[in-house]
Design an enzyme around this catalytic site. Structure first.
Site, mmCIF file in Angstrom:
data_model
loop_
_atom_site.group_PDB
_atom_site.id
_atom_site.type_symbol
_atom_site.label_atom_id
_atom_site.label_comp_id
_atom_site.label_asym_id
_atom_site.label_seq_id
_atom_site.Cartn_x
_atom_site.Cartn_y
_atom_site.Cartn_z
ATOM 1 N N ASP A 33 0.975 -0.642 0.514
ATOM 2 C CA ASP A 33 -0.074 0.028 -0.340
ATOM 3 C C ASP A 33 0.822 1.084 0.327
ATOM 4 O O ASP A 33 1.073 1.303 0.938
ATOM 5 C CB ASP A 33 -0.910 0.084 1.488
ATOM 6 C CG ASP A 33 -1.677 0.631 1.057
ATOM 7 O OD1 ASP A 33 -1.372 2.356 0.589
ATOM 8 O OD2 ASP A 33 -2.820 1.211 1.539
ATOM 9 N N HIS A 77 0.870 8.046 3.525
ATOM 10 C CA HIS A 77 1.797 7.434 4.728
ATOM 11 C C HIS A 77 2.588 7.340 4.990
ATOM 12 O O HIS A 77 3.285 6.743 5.624
ATOM 13 C CB HIS A 77 1.255 5.974 4.826
ATOM 14 C CG HIS A 77 -0.272 5.163 4.328
ATOM 15 N ND1 HIS A 77 -0.861 5.838 5.644
ATOM 16 C CD2 HIS A 77 -0.793 4.866 3.515
ATOM 17 C CE1 HIS A 77 -2.528 5.578 5.291
ATOM 18 N NE2 HIS A 77 -1.888 4.930 4.024
#
Ligand SMILES: C/C=C/C(=O)SCCNC(=O)CCNC(=O)[C@H](O)C(C)(C)COP(=O)(O)OP(=O)(O)OC[C@H]1O[C@@H](n2cnc3c(N)ncnc32)[C@H](O)[C@@H]1OP(=O)(O)O
Length: 279
Positions: free
Chosen positions: A172, A177
């Site tokens: 991912d 992030h």
């Protein structure tokens, strides 16, 4: 602009995904398994965590974003469900098929449910997409309930300042992030942890407390109620009940509920054909 409702029932196709023992071990380390968990991090004793399958199937919600169903710079993972049908081999290939099962209209946001099916699991991602609601659809499920009695278990779930940077390498790679600017564009002060990393990290101490093996996870669900920042320890509350699992919630150090409506059930999976004696 395409109406959000056209994605209801959309077939996202089929993909064969493959992984090695190394991937499975890196995953266990990324979600917080210690070096002493030889059953999770050493080839000799390896059991693969069922939640690892979710990193392999991440292509499905990502594909929906790439098709333009929602704005990938602001959409976040809202909820996850997983039903395990059989254990993951130490390495292998999985044929995964995906479709959009529901699109809920939350007014200012939409929630897209993306279901992935495979012979080893069925999983549903709920993607919360700000700005995509207001299309006249059904509102869908509301906030999960919480047990109205004191928790049976109170645990600490450590998270690590490098955890999102490591976890993203498993599949991912959403910029929010890792990239402070991308996190700001999503309305957050700094990069935050992947919901599935938080959830898998919570399952390790929860399974220990229940006397279960984390690789025996059979059912899982939880809502990502607020962002988790890498390095913040979480307080996890668990309630045991009638089944071989627990309901759970987790909060951050500042008191924000970050996981709600959690439920995990553990049950040893039936052996695969190769593992069955005299098969
Ligand atoms: C691609 C990204 C991958 C990732 O891993 S991102 C990291 C993991 N995810 C997160 O960190 C997200 C953390 N969650 C949040 O920050 C918040 O949570 C949300 C921003 C998603 C929503 O908060 P708010 O806008 O304040 O929503 P509301 O006003 O409380 O509720 C509006 C409606 O939306 C439903 N809802 C709220 N949160 C979620 C959720 N997390 N998943 C699914 N639905 C949600 C509610 O129930 C309600 O609907 P009803 O009025 O019908 O009850």
């Amino acid at each position: 602009m395409t109406s959000t409702r056209v994605w209801q029932g959309h077939d996202l196709g089929t993909r064969t995904v493959s992984y090695t023992e190394r991937d499975a071990i890196l995953y266990a380390l990324a979600v917080g398994a210690g070096a002493d968990r030889l059953d999770l991090v050493y080839e000799r004793d390896l059991r693969v965590l069922p939640t690892f399958a979710l990193t392999l199937a991440q292509w499905a919600p990502d594909a929906l974003g790439t098709l333009g169903a929602f704005d990938v710079t602001t959409a976040v993972h809202g909820q996850q469900r997983l039903t395990v049908k059989g254990p993951l081999e130490r390495a292998g290939e999985l044929v995964t098929s995906a479709r959009v099962t529901d699109v809920w209209d939350k007014g200012s946001a939409a929630v897209f449910d993306v279901r992935v099916d495979c012979d080893r699991f069925t999983a549903t991602w709920s993607i919360f997409a700000p700005g995509a609601g207001g299309f006249g659809g059904a509102r869908g499920p509301s906030a999960p309930s919480r047990p109205d009695r004191p928790a049976d278990h109170r645990l600490t779930v450590p998270t690590h300042s490098r955890q999102a940077a490591l976890y993203r390498l498993l599949g991912d790679r959403h910029a929010m992030h890792i990239d402070p600017e991308a996190a700001k564009a999503a309305g957050l002060p700094r990069p935050f942890l992947h919901g599935l990393c938080t959830l898998a990290a919570a399952l390790l101490p929860l399974a220990d407390t229940l006397g279960a093996h984390p690789a025996d996870l059979a059912e899982l669900e939880a809502r990502f109620a607020a962002p988790v920042f890498p390095g913040d320890p979480l307080a996890l509350h668990g309630w045991t009940g009638d089944d071989t699992g627990a309901r759970f919630e987790a909060s951050a150090g500042d008191g924000r509920s970050v996981l709600t409506g959690g439920h995990a059930r553990f049950a040893p999976a039936a052996p695969t054909r190769e593992e069955t004696p005299d098969a």
